[in-house]
Design a protein around this motif. Structure first.
Motif, PDB file in Angstrom:
ATOM      1  N   THR A 254     -30.464  47.170 -39.878  1.00  0.00           N
ATOM      2  CA  THR A 254     -29.328  48.067 -39.633  1.00  0.00           C
ATOM      3  C   THR A 254     -28.121  47.750 -40.517  1.00  0.00           C
ATOM      4  O   THR A 254     -27.038  48.271 -40.277  1.00  0.00           O
ATOM      5  CB  THR A 254     -28.906  47.994 -38.155  1.00  0.00           C
ATOM      6  N   ALA A 255     -28.299  46.895 -41.518  1.00  0.00           N
ATOM      7  CA  ALA A 255     -27.180  46.535 -42.401  1.00  0.00           C
ATOM      8  C   ALA A 255     -26.677  47.770 -43.147  1.00  0.00           C
ATOM      9  O   ALA A 255     -27.447  48.669 -43.479  1.00  0.00           O
ATOM     10  CB  ALA A 255     -27.624  45.468 -43.399  1.00  0.00           C
ATOM     11  N   ARG A 256     -25.370  47.805 -43.392  1.00  0.00           N
ATOM     12  CA  ARG A 256     -24.765  48.911 -44.136  1.00  0.00           C
ATOM     13  C   ARG A 256     -24.642  48.514 -45.597  1.00  0.00           C
ATOM     14  O   ARG A 256     -23.987  47.534 -45.917  1.00  0.00           O
ATOM     15  CB  ARG A 256     -23.415  49.278 -43.556  1.00  0.00           C
ATOM     16  N   LEU A 257     -25.260  49.298 -46.452  1.00  0.00           N
ATOM     17  CA  LEU A 257     -25.281  49.008 -47.877  1.00  0.00           C
ATOM     18  C   LEU A 257     -24.721  50.182 -48.658  1.00  0.00           C
ATOM     19  O   LEU A 257     -24.500  51.265 -48.113  1.00  0.00           O
ATOM     20  CB  LEU A 257     -26.719  48.729 -48.333  1.00  0.00           C
ATOM     21  N   ALA A 258     -24.498  49.954 -49.944  1.00  0.00           N
ATOM     22  CA  ALA A 258     -24.045  51.017 -50.835  1.00  0.00           C
ATOM     23  C   ALA A 258     -24.709  50.829 -52.187  1.00  0.00           C
ATOM     24  O   ALA A 258     -24.902  49.704 -52.646  1.00  0.00           O
ATOM     25  CB  ALA A 258     -22.532  50.994 -50.987  1.00  0.00           C
ATOM     26  N   VAL A 259     -25.065  51.935 -52.818  1.00  0.00           N
ATOM     27  CA  VAL A 259     -25.608  51.918 -54.169  1.00  0.00           C
ATOM     28  C   VAL A 259     -24.464  52.253 -55.109  1.00  0.00           C
ATOM     29  O   VAL A 259     -23.814  53.299 -54.970  1.00  0.00           O
ATOM     30  CB  VAL A 259     -26.755  52.940 -54.322  1.00  0.00           C
ATOM     31  N   VAL A 260     -24.205  51.349 -56.049  1.00  0.00           N
ATOM     32  CA  VAL A 260     -23.110  51.520 -57.003  1.00  0.00           C
ATOM     33  C   VAL A 260     -23.714  51.908 -58.346  1.00  0.00           C
ATOM     34  O   VAL A 260     -24.449  51.126 -58.955  1.00  0.00           O
ATOM     35  CB  VAL A 260     -22.280  50.223 -57.138  1.00  0.00           C
ATOM     36  N   ARG A 261     -23.401  53.128 -58.766  1.00  0.00           N
ATOM     37  CA  ARG A 261     -23.862  53.649 -60.057  1.00  0.00           C
ATOM     38  C   ARG A 261     -22.639  53.918 -60.927  1.00  0.00           C
ATOM     39  O   ARG A 261     -21.518  53.977 -60.418  1.00  0.00           O
ATOM     40  CB  ARG A 261     -24.620  54.941 -59.854  1.00  0.00           C
ATOM     41  N   PRO A 262     -22.839  54.123 -62.211  1.00  0.00           N
ATOM     42  CA  PRO A 262     -21.688  54.468 -63.054  1.00  0.00           C
ATOM     43  C   PRO A 262     -20.941  55.712 -62.564  1.00  0.00           C
ATOM     44  O   PRO A 262     -19.745  55.832 -62.749  1.00  0.00           O
ATOM     45  CB  PRO A 262     -22.324  54.702 -64.425  1.00  0.00           C
ATOM     46  N   GLY A 263     -21.620  56.625 -61.883  1.00  0.00           N
ATOM     47  CA  GLY A 263     -20.985  57.834 -61.391  1.00  0.00           C
ATOM     48  C   GLY A 263     -20.257  57.687 -60.077  1.00  0.00           C
ATOM     49  O   GLY A 263     -19.515  58.573 -59.661  1.00  0.00           O
ATOM     50  N   GLY A 264     -20.448  56.587 -59.387  1.00  0.00           N
ATOM     51  CA  GLY A 264     -19.787  56.382 -58.104  1.00  0.00           C
ATOM     52  C   GLY A 264     -20.638  55.579 -57.147  1.00  0.00           C
ATOM     53  O   GLY A 264     -21.728  55.124 -57.475  1.00  0.00           O
ATOM     54  N   THR A 265     -20.117  55.428 -55.926  1.00  0.00           N
ATOM     55  CA  THR A 265     -20.765  54.628 -54.891  1.00  0.00           C
ATOM     56  C   THR A 265     -21.287  55.553 -53.799  1.00  0.00           C
ATOM     57  O   THR A 265     -20.579  56.454 -53.352  1.00  0.00           O
ATOM     58  CB  THR A 265     -19.759  53.632 -54.297  1.00  0.00           C
ATOM     59  N   VAL A 266     -22.533  55.313 -53.373  1.00  0.00           N
ATOM     60  CA  VAL A 266     -23.153  56.120 -52.332  1.00  0.00           C
ATOM     61  C   VAL A 266     -23.612  55.208 -51.200  1.00  0.00           C
ATOM     62  O   VAL A 266     -24.373  54.273 -51.432  1.00  0.00           O
ATOM     63  CB  VAL A 266     -24.378  56.880 -52.894  1.00  0.00           C
ATOM     64  N   PRO A 267     -23.145  55.429 -49.952  1.00  0.00           N
ATOM     65  CA  PRO A 267     -23.618  54.617 -48.830  1.00  0.00           C
ATOM     66  C   PRO A 267     -25.095  54.903 -48.545  1.00  0.00           C
ATOM     67  O   PRO A 267     -25.523  56.055 -48.602  1.00  0.00           O
ATOM     68  CB  PRO A 267     -22.757  55.053 -47.658  1.00  0.00           C
ATOM     69  N   VAL A 268     -25.864  53.842 -48.252  1.00  0.00           N
ATOM     70  CA  VAL A 268     -27.283  53.991 -47.935  1.00  0.00           C
ATOM     71  C   VAL A 268     -27.651  53.037 -46.804  1.00  0.00           C
ATOM     72  O   VAL A 268     -26.962  52.056 -46.557  1.00  0.00           O
ATOM     73  CB  VAL A 268     -28.196  53.705 -49.154  1.00  0.00           C
ATOM     74  N   SER A 269     -28.749  53.352 -46.154  1.00  0.00           N
ATOM     75  CA  SER A 269     -29.314  52.450 -45.149  1.00  0.00           C
ATOM     76  C   SER A 269     -30.181  51.425 -45.871  1.00  0.00           C
ATOM     77  O   SER A 269     -30.392  51.502 -47.080  1.00  0.00           O
ATOM     78  CB  SER A 269     -30.157  53.254 -44.159  1.00  0.00           C
ATOM     79  N   VAL A 270     -30.704  50.480 -45.127  1.00  0.00           N
ATOM     80  CA  VAL A 270     -31.609  49.493 -45.722  1.00  0.00           C
ATOM     81  C   VAL A 270     -32.852  50.195 -46.264  1.00  0.00           C
ATOM     82  O   VAL A 270     -33.338  49.873 -47.348  1.00  0.00           O
ATOM     83  CB  VAL A 270     -31.977  48.399 -44.691  1.00  0.00           C
ATOM     84  N   GLU A 271     -33.354  51.171 -45.523  1.00  0.00           N
ATOM     85  CA  GLU A 271     -34.518  51.928 -45.992  1.00  0.00           C
ATOM     86  C   GLU A 271     -34.196  52.697 -47.279  1.00  0.00           C
ATOM     87  O   GLU A 271     -34.999  52.755 -48.203  1.00  0.00           O
ATOM     88  CB  GLU A 271     -34.999  52.893 -44.900  1.00  0.00           C
ATOM     89  N   GLY A 272     -32.989  53.266 -47.354  1.00  0.00           N
ATOM     90  CA  GLY A 272     -32.573  53.964 -48.569  1.00  0.00           C
ATOM     91  C   GLY A 272     -32.451  53.019 -49.759  1.00  0.00           C
ATOM     92  O   GLY A 272     -32.819  53.362 -50.883  1.00  0.00           O
ATOM     93  N   ALA A 273     -31.941  51.806 -49.506  1.00  0.00           N
ATOM     94  CA  ALA A 273     -31.853  50.801 -50.571  1.00  0.00           C
ATOM     95  C   ALA A 273     -33.246  50.390 -51.023  1.00  0.00           C
ATOM     96  O   ALA A 273     -33.494  50.214 -52.218  1.00  0.00           O
ATOM     97  CB  ALA A 273     -31.062  49.590 -50.089  1.00  0.00           C
TER      98      ALA A 273
END
Length: 182
Positions: A110-129
């Motif tokens: 259930t950890a809260r993560l984010a994907v950081v790309r050159p275009g911006g940051t997108v919040p994701v779940s662990v499954e999304g990561a």
């Protein structure tokens, strides 16, 4: 620039600890006066260093040629050919041909993560990561026939953060001693 996966709540907590570290210096100097100017910053230095080493720095980097996992104790670089799968049952685990490695930034599902790309940051779940990482994992190679004449190494490189952990321990002891003197 590589795609990075970071823990947003851990980073927010690191910022809060940095604010507390600055406030502790101010409060300590106001309370104890200039005579304690050498002792007051030591606990704050420990708090700030802890926030950086344990909460801010850990991340996952997705490079074209490798997966890089930066944890508290070490940085591990996996060639993509060595990565077999990513599991999310108890958190984020990278499965390689040498076993599993749990990832510090996602110790639970259930950890809260984010994907950081050159275009911006997108919040994701662990499954999304995990899906982000799986997108880079190559399909298993099926060898039909004789093995190739030459083999290119696919290393797994560990770089220990010995200096960071040592500094954390030394600052922790110094902070305890400074706090006792105040």
């Amino acid at each position: 620039m590589p795609v990075r996966i970071v823990a947003t709540s851990m980073r927010r907590f690191a910022i809060a600890l940095w604010v507390v570290a600055v406030a502790l210096v101010v409060i300590g100097l106001v309370t104890n006066g200039p005579r304690a100017a050498l002792l007051v910053p030591v606990p704050s230095l420990f708090t700030a260093w802890f926030a950086w080493v344990v909460l801010w720095r850990p991340r996952i980097e997705l490079h074209e040629d490798a997966l890089v996992i930066v944890d508290v104790r070490r940085t591990t670089r996996f060639a993509w050919r060595r990565v077999q799968d990513v599991r999310t049952k108890y958190g984020l685990e990278v499965v390689t041909d040498q076993g599993e490695q749990r990832v510090w930034i996602a110790p639970r599902s259930t950890a809260r993560l984010a994907v950081v790309r050159p275009g911006g940051t997108v919040p994701v779940s662990v499954e999304g990561a995990a899906d982000e990482v799986r997108a880079f994992v190559p399909a298993p190679v099926v060898h039909d026939g004789a093995p190739p004449a030459t083999v290119t190494a696919a290393p797994i490189v560990h770089r220990v953060h010995g200096w960071a952990v040592t500094a954390l321990v030394v600052l922790g002891i110094a902070a305890s001693l400074a706090g006792a003197r105040l």
